[in-house]
Motif scaffolding. Structure first.
Motif, PDB file in Angstrom:
ATOM      1  N   ILE A  61      64.080  48.703  21.851  1.00 57.50           N
ATOM      2  CA  ILE A  61      64.817  47.479  21.546  1.00 57.50           C
ATOM      3  C   ILE A  61      63.841  46.321  21.425  1.00 57.50           C
ATOM      4  CG2 ILE A  61      66.475  45.813  22.461  1.00 57.50           C
ATOM      5  CD1 ILE A  61      67.785  48.098  23.976  1.00 57.50           C
ATOM      6  N   ILE A 175      71.306  44.172  22.614  1.00 58.69           N
ATOM      7  CA  ILE A 175      71.276  45.452  21.908  1.00 58.69           C
ATOM      8  C   ILE A 175      71.811  45.301  20.494  1.00 58.69           C
ATOM      9  CG2 ILE A 175      72.288  47.776  21.852  1.00 58.69           C
ATOM     10  CD1 ILE A 175      72.234  47.628  24.977  1.00 58.69           C
ATOM     11  N   SER A 178      69.267  43.707  18.143  1.00 59.24           N
ATOM     12  CA  SER A 178      67.969  44.369  17.954  1.00 59.24           C
ATOM     13  C   SER A 178      67.972  45.115  16.617  1.00 59.24           C
ATOM     14  CB  SER A 178      67.669  45.313  19.101  1.00 59.24           C
ATOM     15  OG  SER A 178      68.570  46.391  19.082  1.00 59.24           O
TER      16      SER A 178
END
Length: 181
Positions: A61, A175, A178
Motif C-alpha cells: 500500500i 487502502i 492506494s
C-alpha cells in the motif's frame, strides 16, 4: 539467508498453504500487525524501507525510504494510521499515513555516536510513550509530543466501540486511495 521474503502460512482444517511476498531486497528486520485493521501489516528492512501491506495483496500500500537500515517497526495502540520506525543511524521516525503518506511527522535523534544501532520499538498501550531498544540491551523511554497524540475531532467524546470503528474507517480510506488493485 537474507532474501527479503515474507512467508505467510495458513492452516485451515487439513489444508496448509504458503504465500510468499517478495517484500524487500535486504533482510526483513521487523513485521507488525495493525491493531485496528487486522488485514494490514507493516514490514521493515535493512534495505532502508518500511512497507505497508494488505493481506493477500503482493503490492505494498505504501513504501517509505528512511535513508538508513530500519531496525524496528510498531503500530500505535491509539491510531490505525500511526506507526514508528527506528533506524540504524539512531533515529525514531513517527508517521501518520492519514496526514502525510510520504514523510514522517516527527524524526527524533535518539542515540549518540558511540551507542549501538536501534533494533526494537514498541508503543505503550496505556500511555503516550514509546520504548526504544538497542542492540546491546539499552532501553529508552520517550514521551510523545502533544501534537503527535491529538485526537481526531470525530473521536473526541466517543465511546470505545465508536473509536474502533473510526480507526477502521481511517485505514479503509488509506487502502481505497492506494494504487493497488
Amino acid at each position: 539467508m537474507d532474501t527479503g521474503m515474507i512467508i505467510q502460512h495458513r492452516r485451515s482444517s487439513n489444508i496448509h498453504s504458503l504465500i510468499s511476498y517478495h517484500a524487500h531486497v535486504g533482510a526483513v528486520t521487523s513485521i507488525a500487525w495493525n491493531l485496528f485493521y487486522p488485514r494490514v501489516f507493516g514490514s521493515s528492512s535493512a534495505d532502508w524501507t518500511v512497507k505497508i501491506w494488505l493481506l493477500d495483496c503482493f503490492t505494498p500500500i505504501q513504501v517509505l525510504d528512511l535513508s538508513s537500515p530500519v531496525g524496528g517497526l510498531a503500530w500505535a495502540s491509539s491510531s490505525s494510521t500511526v506507526f514508528v520506525a527506528v533506524t540504524d543511524d539512531g533515529r525514531a521516525h513517527v508517521f501518520d499515513i492519514r496526514l502525510c503518506k510520504t514523510r514522517s511527522l516527527c524524526t527524533q535523534q535518539i542515540r549518540q555516536a558511540h551507542w549501538p544501532a536501534l533494533s526494537c520499538v514498541v508503543f505503550s498501550p496505556f500511555e503516550p510513550v514509546i520504548l526504544v531498544a538497542g542492540e546491546r540491551g539499552f532501553i529508552l523511554s520517550l514521551k510523545l509530543s502533544p501534537n503527535l497524540r491529538k485526537l481526531h475531532k470525530e473521536a473526541r467524546g466517543a465511546d470505545e466501540e465508536k473509536l474502533k470503528e473510526l480507526e477502521r474507517q481511517k485505514m479503509e480510506r488509506i487502502i481505497s486511495t492506494s494504487a493497488i488493485s
